[in-house]
Design an enzyme around this catalytic site. Structure first.
Site, PDB file in Angstrom:
ATOM      1  N   GLY A 214       0.734  -1.246   0.187  1.00  0.00           N
ATOM      2  CA  GLY A 214       0.096  -0.018  -0.043  1.00  0.00           C
ATOM      3  C   GLY A 214       0.979   1.281   0.044  1.00  0.00           C
ATOM      4  O   GLY A 214       1.994   0.974   0.245  1.00  0.00           O
TER       5      GLY A 214
ATOM      6  N   CYS B 195       5.320  -6.301   1.628  1.00  0.00           N
ATOM      7  CA  CYS B 195       5.787  -4.882   1.565  1.00  0.00           C
ATOM      8  C   CYS B 195       4.939  -4.157   2.685  1.00  0.00           C
ATOM      9  O   CYS B 195       5.254  -4.402   3.839  1.00  0.00           O
ATOM     10  CB  CYS B 195       5.485  -4.194   0.244  1.00  0.00           C
ATOM     11  SG  CYS B 195       6.387  -2.687  -0.082  1.00  0.00           S
ATOM     12  N   TYR B 196       3.959  -3.254   2.427  1.00  0.00           N
ATOM     13  CA  TYR B 196       3.329  -2.458   3.220  1.00  0.00           C
ATOM     14  C   TYR B 196       2.747  -3.586   4.539  1.00  0.00           C
ATOM     15  O   TYR B 196       3.022  -3.052   5.932  1.00  0.00           O
ATOM     16  CB  TYR B 196       2.181  -1.585   2.974  1.00  0.00           C
ATOM     17  CG  TYR B 196       1.656  -0.911   4.044  1.00  0.00           C
ATOM     18  CD1 TYR B 196       2.121   0.422   4.635  1.00  0.00           C
ATOM     19  CD2 TYR B 196       0.401  -1.090   4.589  1.00  0.00           C
ATOM     20  CE1 TYR B 196       1.620   0.985   5.774  1.00  0.00           C
ATOM     21  CE2 TYR B 196       0.048  -0.456   5.615  1.00  0.00           C
ATOM     22  CZ  TYR B 196       0.581   0.759   6.234  1.00  0.00           C
ATOM     23  OH  TYR B 196      -0.281   1.191   7.203  1.00  0.00           O
TER      24      TYR B 196
ATOM     25  N   HIS C 226       7.951  -8.025  -3.656  1.00  0.00           N
ATOM     26  CA  HIS C 226       6.891  -8.428  -4.319  1.00  0.00           C
ATOM     27  C   HIS C 226       6.722  -9.887  -5.020  1.00  0.00           C
ATOM     28  O   HIS C 226       7.187  -9.946  -6.260  1.00  0.00           O
ATOM     29  CB  HIS C 226       6.364  -7.363  -5.361  1.00  0.00           C
ATOM     30  CG  HIS C 226       5.936  -6.081  -4.597  1.00  0.00           C
ATOM     31  ND1 HIS C 226       4.610  -5.936  -4.184  1.00  0.00           N
ATOM     32  CD2 HIS C 226       6.749  -5.189  -4.303  1.00  0.00           C
ATOM     33  CE1 HIS C 226       4.743  -4.572  -3.561  1.00  0.00           C
ATOM     34  NE2 HIS C 226       5.905  -4.160  -3.659  1.00  0.00           N
TER      35      HIS C 226
ATOM     36  N   GLU D  12       4.518 -11.575  -6.145  1.00  0.00           N
ATOM     37  CA  GLU D  12       3.295 -11.625  -7.152  1.00  0.00           C
ATOM     38  C   GLU D  12       3.656 -11.197  -8.626  1.00  0.00           C
ATOM     39  O   GLU D  12       2.870 -11.405  -9.574  1.00  0.00           O
ATOM     40  CB  GLU D  12       2.228 -10.768  -6.493  1.00  0.00           C
ATOM     41  CG  GLU D  12       2.086  -9.153  -6.721  1.00  0.00           C
ATOM     42  CD  GLU D  12       2.798  -8.672  -5.442  1.00  0.00           C
ATOM     43  OE1 GLU D  12       3.634  -9.405  -4.767  1.00  0.00           O
ATOM     44  OE2 GLU D  12       2.643  -7.702  -5.183  1.00  0.00           O
TER      45      GLU D  12
ATOM     46  N   SER E 161     -25.207 -10.425 -25.621  1.00  0.00           N
ATOM     47  CA  SER E 161     -24.521  -9.369 -26.631  1.00  0.00           C
ATOM     48  C   SER E 161     -23.619 -10.228 -27.567  1.00  0.00           C
ATOM     49  O   SER E 161     -23.203  -9.543 -28.664  1.00  0.00           O
ATOM     50  CB  SER E 161     -23.880  -8.376 -26.000  1.00  0.00           C
ATOM     51  OG  SER E 161     -22.757  -8.666 -25.285  1.00  0.00           O
TER      52      SER E 161
ATOM     53  N   GLY F 218     -20.890 -10.950 -26.572  1.00  0.00           N
ATOM     54  CA  GLY F 218     -19.554 -10.685 -25.553  1.00  0.00           C
ATOM     55  C   GLY F 218     -19.093 -11.790 -24.913  1.00  0.00           C
ATOM     56  O   GLY F 218     -20.306 -12.676 -24.572  1.00  0.00           O
TER      57      GLY F 218
ATOM     58  N   ASP G 251     -18.430 -12.095 -21.441  1.00  0.00           N
ATOM     59  CA  ASP G 251     -19.009 -12.261 -20.260  1.00  0.00           C
ATOM     60  C   ASP G 251     -20.523 -12.755 -20.199  1.00  0.00           C
ATOM     61  O   ASP G 251     -21.004 -13.702 -19.615  1.00  0.00           O
ATOM     62  CB  ASP G 251     -19.157 -10.936 -19.410  1.00  0.00           C
ATOM     63  CG  ASP G 251     -17.544 -10.609 -19.284  1.00  0.00           C
ATOM     64  OD1 ASP G 251     -16.581 -11.401 -19.500  1.00  0.00           O
ATOM     65  OD2 ASP G 251     -17.345  -9.253 -18.957  1.00  0.00           O
ATOM     66  N   SER G 252     -21.378 -12.108 -21.314  1.00  0.00           N
ATOM     67  CA  SER G 252     -22.902 -12.493 -21.180  1.00  0.00           C
ATOM     68  C   SER G 252     -22.893 -13.875 -21.798  1.00  0.00           C
ATOM     69  O   SER G 252     -23.968 -14.615 -21.418  1.00  0.00           O
ATOM     70  CB  SER G 252     -23.740 -11.398 -21.854  1.00  0.00           C
ATOM     71  OG  SER G 252     -23.301 -11.411 -23.358  1.00  0.00           O
ATOM     72  N   SER G 253     -21.867 -14.171 -22.662  1.00  0.00           N
ATOM     73  CA  SER G 253     -22.215 -15.481 -23.336  1.00  0.00           C
ATOM     74  C   SER G 253     -21.958 -16.751 -22.393  1.00  0.00           C
ATOM     75  O   SER G 253     -22.568 -17.446 -22.519  1.00  0.00           O
ATOM     76  CB  SER G 253     -21.065 -15.656 -24.686  1.00  0.00           C
ATOM     77  OG  SER G 253     -21.581 -14.703 -25.490  1.00  0.00           O
TER      78      SER G 253
ATOM     79  N   LYS H 299     -11.441 -11.908 -15.442  1.00  0.00           N
ATOM     80  CA  LYS H 299     -11.568 -12.132 -16.791  1.00  0.00           C
ATOM     81  C   LYS H 299     -11.178 -13.398 -17.537  1.00  0.00           C
ATOM     82  O   LYS H 299     -11.646 -14.085 -18.283  1.00  0.00           O
ATOM     83  CB  LYS H 299     -11.024 -10.808 -17.889  1.00  0.00           C
ATOM     84  CG  LYS H 299     -11.516 -10.695 -19.057  1.00  0.00           C
ATOM     85  CD  LYS H 299     -12.978 -10.419 -19.251  1.00  0.00           C
ATOM     86  CE  LYS H 299     -13.390 -10.125 -20.636  1.00  0.00           C
ATOM     87  NZ  LYS H 299     -14.597  -9.569 -20.759  1.00  0.00           N
TER      88      LYS H 299
END
Ligand code: XMP
Length: 544
Positions: free
Chosen positions: A56, A83-84, A179, A181, A233, A235, A237-239, A380
């Site tokens: 952070g 880290c933080y 880090h 990650e 649509s 797209g 996500d909706s599919s 995603k």
């Protein structure tokens, strides 16, 4: 059943919070992001398998810096502070954090000479000459832990940081100043996995195959005898949300596909072919082109265009929803493709960004529909994997991003059928030629060069988006013996990892040449082609 208990990524406002969460998920462990100010409260009622404190921007001595009481470390829950997060843990438990004048930033040699039997370093050979390239870590800090709290020991250091990693194995508390990650810490994912598996005892059953299976069961159970409605649509996500729900409740799901006439060539038919025929889903296609074009007549301001399209979309969907509700004898749920980045609450105290995409959430209350958001927990790249698990073709799962207002924002000035025809036809030619280039490349090298620049083979799929635009310019040209006064078409092709910044793609000259020749020869009304060679910033990806 998937273990939804998992890890909490406690967010202190660091820029890598979502990245940490994605890395945990990549290790097949479920996790969620919890803002730091909610952590103590939640811990009093729930028990995660372990927690990871993110970095952070604050310093522990700053007024108003995020703080946690020492008591939270007594719950017996394993902690990895980064880290933080590590500094805060050390500070809370009586250690000393120093604020030197210099910063340590970037790839730094790690001296891992005291790891001993540390579980988080298990099986990671870092010590001595043998470590080579792997013996580096990524640092980005000013403060560091000067004196660890009682019971802690230092396991590694760098030339400028005396405590690159610390631990109190007895209390299951670990901290790294670096880090793990980020990819620049080459052993980072192994270290995270060690924390998850060796320290927290996670099972590693978070896979998208498990997710899909268990989600389908859950929806089937929850929606028994009930009906759901979805705005499909095409797209990603909706599919994926629709196919998943269809597998659970079959014809209990009705999809409404609002064709606003602003899709690319062949896309509307493709949605019907793939989801309607192949997946056998109940889809109502609403041909609303004329309606949208009518509303857009004479409008050339880009913001107004967006607004009109968004509002009209809701109106059309709402009418269909009401009609279906009457016909079907009631609809109970509204299915939406909301994903985790749309809803995650951040540790910086900012409100979560809620998806405005199509604004279907704006249905009036009297419709009385409950929201069904089966992808709410997913990133995603996980949504794409679920799509693949469900058998959606890779070219659809890895589809390029496409703006909700569609071709209207690639058509500068007033949107007319004539201009849409030019964009659609020229865009199809560009896509055909890039496909041909990709196939030739694949035949030669076994690699393709298209698709979004994330997920598997990210580097090989480096072109993020490509399309044509119509900048509303006409200029003089010559064809045969005649002068022409026709439109210019712009080609946009960009590389990017997240759409936030981008560079122009170095498409091969031969491909550009073919695209240019074909467009002026095959698409009436075009006599000039330009290639957009600006990066973002200062430009944007779309022209509008
Ligand atoms: P810009 O043009 O802002 O685009 O550099 C960044 C990315 O966002 C996409 N984009 C949209 N996506 N609705 C969407 O769902 C929109 O209104 C919209 N506008 C831009 C764009 O295609 C690019 O990938």
């Amino acid at each position: 059943m998937v273990d939804f208990n998992g890890i909490w990524v406690v967010d202190f406002g660091g820029q890598y919070n979502q990245l940490i969460a994605r890395r945990v998920r990549e290790a097949n462990v479920y996790c969620e992001i919890v803002p730091w100010f909610k952590y103590a409260d939640r811990l009093s009622g729930e028990r995660p398998e372990g927690v990871i404190f993110t970095g952070g921007p604050a310093s522990v001595y700053e007024a108003g810096a995020p703080m946690l009481p020492a008591a939270v470390f007594e719950a017996g829950v394993p902690v990895l502070g980064i880290c933080y997060g590590a500094q805060l843990m050390a500070h809370a438990l009586g250690g000393k954090v120093a604020s030197p004048d210099y910063k340590e930033y970037g790839r730094v040699r790690l001296h891992a000479d005291a790891v001993g039997d540390s579980l988080i370093f298990k099986g990671i050979p870092l010590g001595g000459e043998a470590s080579g390239e792997r013996g580096y870590c990524w640092m980005s800090h000013t403060d560091y832990v000067e004196r660890p709290p009682e019971g802690f020991r230092v396991t590694s250091r760098t030339d400028n940081c005396p405590s690159a990693s610390i631990e109190d194995a007895g209390r299951l508390l670990y901290g790294t100043q670096f880090h793990p990650e980020v990819h620049h810490t080459p052993f980072g994912q192994e270290l995270l996995k060690n924390f998850l598996y060796e320290v927290c005892g996670c099972k590693g059953d978070w896979t998208m195959a498990n997710f899909a299976k268990s989600k389908i069961g859950e929806i089937r159970e929850a929606l028994k005898g009930k009906k759901a409605l979805c705005a499909l649509s095409g797209g990603v996500d909706s599919s994926v949300a629709a196919v998943l729900t269809h597998k659970a409740i079959g014809d209990g799901l009705t999809c409404v596909f609002v064709d606003h006439g602003l899709l690319r060539k062949g896309e509307g038919d493709q949605v019907m072919e793939v989801y309607g025929k192949r997946f056998n889903m109940k889809i109502k296609r609403v041909d609303a082109q004329e309606r949208f074009l009518g509303k857009l007549k004479g409008v050339d301001d880009p913001e107004r265009k967006r607004k009109i399209i968004g509002e009209e979309f809701i109106r059309v969907f709402e009418e269909e929803a009401r009609r279906l509700k009457d016909e079907e004898g009631g609809v109970d749920f509204l299915l939406q493709g909301t994903i985790y980045p749309d809803v995650v609450e951040s540790g910086s105290g900012e409100a979560a960004v809620i998806k405005s995409h199509h604004n279907v959430g704006g249905l009036p209350d009297d419709m009385d529909l409950e929201l069904l958001e089966p992808l709410r927990l997913l990133f995603k790249d996980e949504v794409r994997k679920v799509g693949e698990e469900l058998g959606i073709a890779p070219e659809l799962v890895w589809r390029q991003p496409f703006p909700g207002p569609g071709l209207a924002i690639r058509c500068l000035g007033e949107v007319t059928p004539e201009k849409l025809r030019i964009i659609r036809e020229s865009d199809a030619i560009l896509r055909e030629e890039i496909d041909a280039y990709n196939e030739a490349l694949f035949a030669r090298t076994g690699k393709r060069d298209y698709g979004a620049a994330y997920g598997e083979n990210a580097a090989e799929r480096a072109v993020w988006q490509y399309f044509t635009v119509l900048p509303n310019i006409r200029s003089v040209g010559v064809m045969g013996d005649f002068r022409t006064y026709d439109y210019t078409v712009g080609i946009r092709a960009v590389t990017s990892v997240d759409g936030m910044t981008s560079d122009w793609a170095r498409l091969p000259y031969e491909t550009l040449e073919r695209v240019s020749n074909r467009i002026v020869n095959e698409v009436d009304g075009v006599n000039r082609i330009v290639y957009d060679i600006t990066s973002k910033p200062p430009s944007t990806i779309e022209w509008e």
